[in-house]
Scaffold this motif. Structure first.
Motif, mmCIF file in Angstrom:
data_model
loop_
_atom_site.group_PDB
_atom_site.id
_atom_site.type_symbol
_atom_site.label_atom_id
_atom_site.label_comp_id
_atom_site.label_asym_id
_atom_site.label_seq_id
_atom_site.Cartn_x
_atom_site.Cartn_y
_atom_site.Cartn_z
ATOM 1 N N VAL A 100 0.897 -1.169 0.077
ATOM 2 C CA VAL A 100 0.213 -0.100 0.273
ATOM 3 C C VAL A 100 0.942 1.107 0.087
ATOM 4 N N ARG A 101 0.802 1.975 -1.031
ATOM 5 C CA ARG A 101 1.762 3.278 -1.082
ATOM 6 C C ARG A 101 0.973 4.656 -0.912
ATOM 7 N N VAL A 102 1.264 5.357 0.254
ATOM 8 C CA VAL A 102 0.676 6.750 0.318
ATOM 9 C C VAL A 102 1.907 7.686 0.366
ATOM 10 N N PRO A 103 1.421 8.834 -0.179
ATOM 11 C CA PRO A 103 2.655 10.048 -0.017
ATOM 12 C C PRO A 103 2.850 10.399 1.158
ATOM 13 N N ASP A 104 4.029 11.223 1.289
ATOM 14 C CA ASP A 104 4.467 11.448 2.458
ATOM 15 C C ASP A 104 3.692 12.661 3.097
ATOM 16 N N ALA A 105 2.748 13.293 2.112
ATOM 17 C CA ALA A 105 1.841 14.206 2.584
ATOM 18 C C ALA A 105 0.808 13.592 3.624
ATOM 19 N N HIS A 106 0.789 12.423 3.462
ATOM 20 C CA HIS A 106 -0.470 11.731 4.301
ATOM 21 C C HIS A 106 0.204 11.214 5.589
ATOM 22 N N ARG A 107 1.300 11.539 6.084
ATOM 23 C CA ARG A 107 1.958 11.246 7.326
ATOM 24 C C ARG A 107 1.477 11.950 8.435
ATOM 25 N N LEU A 108 1.172 11.464 9.742
ATOM 26 C CA LEU A 108 0.677 12.341 10.779
ATOM 27 C C LEU A 108 1.610 12.267 11.837
ATOM 28 N N GLY A 109 2.164 13.528 11.950
ATOM 29 C CA GLY A 109 3.276 13.845 12.894
ATOM 30 C C GLY A 109 4.715 13.419 12.124
ATOM 31 N N ALA A 110 5.797 13.498 12.740
ATOM 32 C CA ALA A 110 7.213 13.263 12.393
ATOM 33 C C ALA A 110 7.378 11.770 12.252
ATOM 34 N N PRO A 111 8.267 11.444 11.086
ATOM 35 C CA PRO A 111 8.747 9.946 11.345
ATOM 36 C C PRO A 111 9.254 9.569 12.802
ATOM 37 N N GLY A 112 8.875 8.367 13.147
ATOM 38 C CA GLY A 112 9.228 8.138 14.668
ATOM 39 C C GLY A 112 8.386 8.394 15.810
ATOM 40 N N GLU A 113 7.308 9.329 15.399
ATOM 41 C CA GLU A 113 6.014 9.859 16.287
ATOM 42 C C GLU A 113 5.009 9.192 16.470
ATOM 43 N N GLY A 114 4.757 7.988 15.879
ATOM 44 C CA GLY A 114 3.651 7.260 15.934
ATOM 45 C C GLY A 114 3.256 6.903 16.956
ATOM 46 N N PHE A 115 4.212 6.596 18.079
ATOM 47 C CA PHE A 115 3.560 6.242 19.623
ATOM 48 C C PHE A 115 2.859 7.404 20.292
ATOM 49 N N LYS A 116 3.474 8.385 19.834
ATOM 50 C CA LYS A 116 3.322 9.894 20.526
ATOM 51 C C LYS A 116 1.991 10.142 19.895
ATOM 52 N N VAL A 117 1.611 9.804 18.604
ATOM 53 C CA VAL A 117 0.423 10.250 17.935
ATOM 54 C C VAL A 117 -0.765 9.548 18.584
ATOM 55 N N ALA A 118 -0.541 8.253 18.624
ATOM 56 C CA ALA A 118 -1.434 7.207 19.125
ATOM 57 C C ALA A 118 -1.900 7.295 20.557
ATOM 58 N N MET A 119 -0.928 7.610 21.524
ATOM 59 C CA MET A 119 -1.155 8.175 22.780
ATOM 60 C C MET A 119 -1.868 9.359 23.124
ATOM 61 N N ALA A 120 -1.517 10.227 22.450
ATOM 62 C CA ALA A 120 -2.231 11.509 22.406
ATOM 63 C C ALA A 120 -3.665 11.268 22.179
ATOM 64 N N THR A 121 -3.988 10.660 21.074
ATOM 65 C CA THR A 121 -5.328 10.336 20.615
ATOM 66 C C THR A 121 -5.999 9.597 21.618
ATOM 67 N N LEU A 122 -5.461 8.458 22.187
ATOM 68 C CA LEU A 122 -6.062 7.904 23.308
ATOM 69 C C LEU A 122 -6.264 8.624 24.488
ATOM 70 N N ASP A 123 -5.354 9.484 24.869
ATOM 71 C CA ASP A 123 -5.535 10.289 26.031
ATOM 72 C C ASP A 123 -6.778 10.956 25.775
ATOM 73 N N VAL A 124 -7.341 11.517 24.761
ATOM 74 C CA VAL A 124 -8.344 12.123 24.474
ATOM 75 C C VAL A 124 -9.569 11.229 24.654
ATOM 76 N N PHE A 125 -9.480 10.028 24.055
ATOM 77 C CA PHE A 125 -10.727 9.181 23.921
ATOM 78 C C PHE A 125 -11.060 8.161 25.114
ATOM 79 N N ARG A 126 -9.907 8.092 25.761
ATOM 80 C CA ARG A 126 -9.873 6.902 26.701
ATOM 81 C C ARG A 126 -10.998 7.187 27.536
#
Length: 392
Positions: free
Chosen positions: A217-243
């Motif tokens: 599955v190919r996606v452009p870099d413009a579809h990246r959420l946050g910086a490379p390596g920040e996926g855990f931060k993105v996930a936890m920040a999202t879950l901090d809101v919705f938990r």
């Protein structure tokens, strides 16, 4: 009518009370009716109707700022009326939350208006067959290619709205560092070549769930959420809101179960008088009432803290989620018990509530994981207190 006194608590403002009335009016008129029939179609209809009514403005805000108290009020209210209505609202927020919080302006403008209007469903694709609560164990990979795109390979499972979503927030290993520090998040449109629905999953309380497969599955870099390596931060920040909002949904189910319990106990005759007159019945109702009130306090405290600017509320959100979901299971169980044989008849309101509540103790971090988070936070607080203790 469920108790509404909590709206007067100092955690909430006038705008929240107005919002609660708006959601209550919509839910009373529409939630149960639109939840009937085929599950996929019902979720689409509910999402569309909430979008048309403007309710999704809180789940997918134009401002980019999520008001957790408003999310909790909506989920509590909707869950009292319909588990599927709560699901539809929650997924509009959770599915787009990573984009709201971390997407660049162009990405937000391209994808969020349709979600806010209820015409485009979204999903949050974090869990994998061998990595649910342990995010650091994710094995789905995303490899940067020479033309600036990313190639995603792997699978995700237990994905709510899987198979009917238009977009997926996907978390994959990009290898910047070991474990959780080497993950990155991406927005992946459902029609992207190589993304397929491997399996639809049937669960006890019907909701759209699926296993997804990613093969080149190919996606452009413009579809990246946050910086490379920040996926855990993105996930936890999202879950901090919705938990905490999961706790709010559990609270809504528990309020409904308590109402059903009181009504049944008051109307059922046993041994020459109302079932309510039995001391054991009164004890069960009292315990359920205490469960409901303590859940509400924990949920709205966590939401207030987050809205007040606390950088992380993992401890408080975990407390709210843990207590409210476990308490809702107890309240629902007592409701079934008070209803006797009727309570275990398929699709009886008490039986449906029992099934609806059970999943909340598992998803977005099982109760056991919440206990780990809380315990570690308590140890950290103790260590910090020891460091700050004045030297004699």
């Amino acid at each position: 009518m469920a108790d509404r006194d909590f709206l007067l608590w100092p955690f909430l403002e006038t705008r929240h009370r107005d919002w609660a009335e708006e959601v209550e009016a919509w839910a009373a008129a529409n939630a149960a009716r639109l939840s009937e029939g085929d599950t996929d179609e019902a979720v689409r209809n509910l999402t569309r109707a909430m979008g048309e009514a403007g309710l999704l403005r809180m789940a997918v805000p134009e401002s980019g700022r999520l008001d957790v108290r408003s999310l909790c009020i909506a989920r509590e209210t909707l869950a009292r009326h319909s588990g599927l209505a709560d699901f539809a609202f929650a997924m509009a927020g959770l599915g787009t939350g990573s984009v709201t919080l971390f997407g660049d302006p162009a990405l937000r403008e391209a994808w969020l208006p349709a979600a806010r209007a209820g015409t485009s469903l979204a999903a949050f694709a974090l869990s994998e067959p061998e990595a649910g609560s342990d995010v650091a164990a994710l094995s789905t990979t995303a490899t940067r290619e020479s033309d600036g795109h990313w190639r995603i390979d792997g699978s995700k499972t237990w994905i709510s709205n899987g198979g009917i979503a238009a977009t997926y927030a996907v978390f994959a290993r990009t290898g910047e560092a070991p474990g959780a520090r080497g993950l990155t998040a991406f927005l992946v449109p459902a029609g992207t070549p190589g993304l397929t629905i491997a399996e639809r999953i049937e669960v006890s309380a019907p909701h759209p769930l699926a296993t997804l497969r990613f093969e080149g599955v190919r996606v452009p870099d413009a579809h990246r959420l946050g910086a490379p390596g920040e996926g855990f931060k993105v996930a936890m920040a999202t879950l901090d809101v919705f938990r905490a909002t999961v706790g709010a949904a559990a609270l809504g189910f528990a309020r409904h179960a308590l109402d059903l319990t009181v009504a049944r106990a008051s109307g059922r005759q046993l041994f020459g008088g109302p079932l309510f007159d039995q001391q054991m019945t009164q004890a069960a109702i009292a315990e359920s009432a205490v469960d409901v009130e303590t859940s509400a306090l924990l949920v709205y405290r966590a939401a207030w803290l987050k809205d007040s600017g606390a950088p992380r509320v993992s401890r408080e959100a975990s407390m709210a989620k843990l207590h409210a979901t476990e308490a809702a299971q107890r309240v629902a169980d007592r409701c079934v018990q008070i209803h006797g044989g009727h309570g275990v008849v398929r699709d009886h309101p008490a039986e449906k509530l029992y099934r609806e509540v059970r999943a909340l103790r598992v998803y977005e971090g099982a109760s056991e994981v919440q206990r780990i988070i809380i315990a570690r936070a308590e140890r950290a607080r103790a260590e910090e207190a020891a460091r700050c203790k004045p030297t004699p």
